[in-house]
Design an enzyme around this catalytic site. Sequence first.
Site, PDB file in Angstrom:
ATOM      1  N   ASN A 150       0.760  -1.132   0.034  1.00 26.38           N
ATOM      2  CA  ASN A 150       0.006  -0.189   0.026  1.00 26.38           C
ATOM      3  C   ASN A 150       0.872   1.242   0.064  1.00 26.38           C
ATOM      4  OD1 ASN A 150      -1.592   2.327   0.498  1.00 26.38           O
ATOM      5  ND2 ASN A 150      -2.201   1.502   2.631  1.00 26.38           N
ATOM      6  N   LYS A 177       0.139   4.399  -0.458  1.00 28.56           N
ATOM      7  CA  LYS A 177      -0.247   5.560   0.241  1.00 28.56           C
ATOM      8  C   LYS A 177      -0.229   6.664  -0.602  1.00 28.56           C
ATOM      9  CE  LYS A 177      -0.033   3.487   4.877  1.00 28.56           C
ATOM     10  NZ  LYS A 177       0.114   3.795   6.206  1.00 28.56           N
ATOM     11  N   HIS A 203      -9.561   1.438   4.872  1.00 26.53           N
ATOM     12  CA  HIS A 203      -8.215   1.806   5.477  1.00 26.53           C
ATOM     13  C   HIS A 203      -8.527   2.780   6.831  1.00 26.53           C
ATOM     14  CE1 HIS A 203      -3.986   2.881   6.264  1.00 26.53           C
ATOM     15  NE2 HIS A 203      -3.709   1.766   5.740  1.00 26.53           N
ATOM     16  N   GLU A 259      -6.559   5.080   7.651  1.00 26.67           N
ATOM     17  CA  GLU A 259      -6.389   6.656   7.503  1.00 26.67           C
ATOM     18  C   GLU A 259      -7.821   7.202   6.750  1.00 26.67           C
ATOM     19  OE1 GLU A 259      -2.761   5.834   5.334  1.00 26.67           O
ATOM     20  OE2 GLU A 259      -1.800   5.363   7.401  1.00 26.67           O
ATOM     21  N   GLU A 269      -6.018  -4.749  10.575  1.00 23.01           N
ATOM     22  CA  GLU A 269      -4.804  -3.635  10.736  1.00 23.01           C
ATOM     23  C   GLU A 269      -4.886  -2.832  12.105  1.00 23.01           C
ATOM     24  OE1 GLU A 269      -2.495  -2.534   7.005  1.00 23.01           O
ATOM     25  OE2 GLU A 269      -4.310  -1.299   7.082  1.00 23.01           O
ATOM     26  N   GLY A 325       2.480   2.144  10.765  1.00 26.76           N
ATOM     27  CA  GLY A 325       3.310   3.385  10.845  1.00 26.76           C
ATOM     28  C   GLY A 325       3.847   3.727  12.123  1.00 26.76           C
ATOM     29  N   SER A 354       3.083  -2.257  10.550  1.00 31.12           N
ATOM     30  CA  SER A 354       4.491  -2.141  10.682  1.00 31.12           C
ATOM     31  C   SER A 354       5.245  -3.500  10.399  1.00 31.12           C
ATOM     32  CB  SER A 354       4.841  -1.947  12.230  1.00 31.12           C
ATOM     33  OG  SER A 354       4.334  -0.506  12.461  1.00 31.12           O
TER      34      SER A 354
HETATM   35  P1  PGA Z   1       2.671   0.280   7.566  1.00 34.38           P
HETATM   36  O1  PGA Z   1       1.266   0.682   7.116  1.00 34.38           O
HETATM   37  O2  PGA Z   1       3.112  -0.851   7.102  1.00 34.38           O
HETATM   38  O3  PGA Z   1       3.527   1.570   7.141  1.00 34.38           O
HETATM   39  O4  PGA Z   1       2.549   0.501   9.008  1.00 34.38           O
HETATM   40  C1  PGA Z   1       0.384  -0.292   6.812  1.00 34.38           C
HETATM   41  C2  PGA Z   1      -0.880   0.074   6.213  1.00 34.38           C
HETATM   42  O5  PGA Z   1      -1.167   1.186   6.306  1.00 34.38           O
HETATM   43  O6  PGA Z   1      -1.621  -0.702   5.329  1.00 34.38           O
END
Ligand code: PGA
Length: 249
Positions: A5, A7, A92, A94, A164, A170, A210
């Site tokens: 992903n 982003k 997601h 976010e 998630e 993140g 992560s």
């Molecule tokens: P990350 O993000 O691996 O940077 O923690 C995962 C995601 O948002 O799908």
Amino acid sequence: MIVGNWKMYKTIEEAKAFVQRVAPLITESQGRIMLAVPFTAIQQVAKLVADEKLSIAIGAQNMHNAEEGAFTGEIAGRMLKEAGARFVIIGHSERRHLFHEDESCIHKKVQRAFQDGLQPILCIGETSDERKAGKRDEVLTRQLVTALKDISEESMASLILAYEPVWAIGTGDVATPEDAQEVHAFCRALLKKLYSAKIANALNILYGGSVKPDNAAALLAEPDIDGLLVGGASLLPESFSQIVNTGVS
Ligand code: PGA
């Protein structure tokens, strides 16, 4: 199944350079490799992947829940599909938190993705506060039941679920394999009740939050972790290919 992903990272040129650099680093695999790229890069990256005969599916990170309409700045599933997207990430954290997508909106997006011929990757996950308050299972149940309302068994055969935990995204604070396994097993058991053992057992449940080359193998070793959704570590060809190669070894 390893899904990157990206982003809001990578221009078209950066995206194409990534694909060209990652291709020789990936071991010939049975596993499915997917990249959720920015809207602008979908068409050209999908074409590059097809021209080079790479087995990487290209998809999007979001879409609107309507077929089309007066929604300035939004994008429809059929536009993504035409550009070459095969799948779309929906819900997601976010999108839920920064863009205030509620559960009914996410439900409509899941329905629309199926109508538009895109494979949805439905993301669910609890926040740190919800977990501390002992509400993890309650939150996950609500998110799953609402998003999947009226989704047929036939559609469920192609849905992908991603757990998630918001506190892991993140932050470098990855869930332990045991913890993620417990949640994945919980989701699968719930889906058995909502659908059937056949549907629940066949469903791919990804872990995200992560994921890095050094923790991917332990997560993938768990019986109910069918793949990984990778954010930050999917941006560099070296780390992404290491995770993909872990998945197939
Ligand atoms: P990350 O993000 O691996 O940077 O923690 C995962 C995601 O948002 O799908």
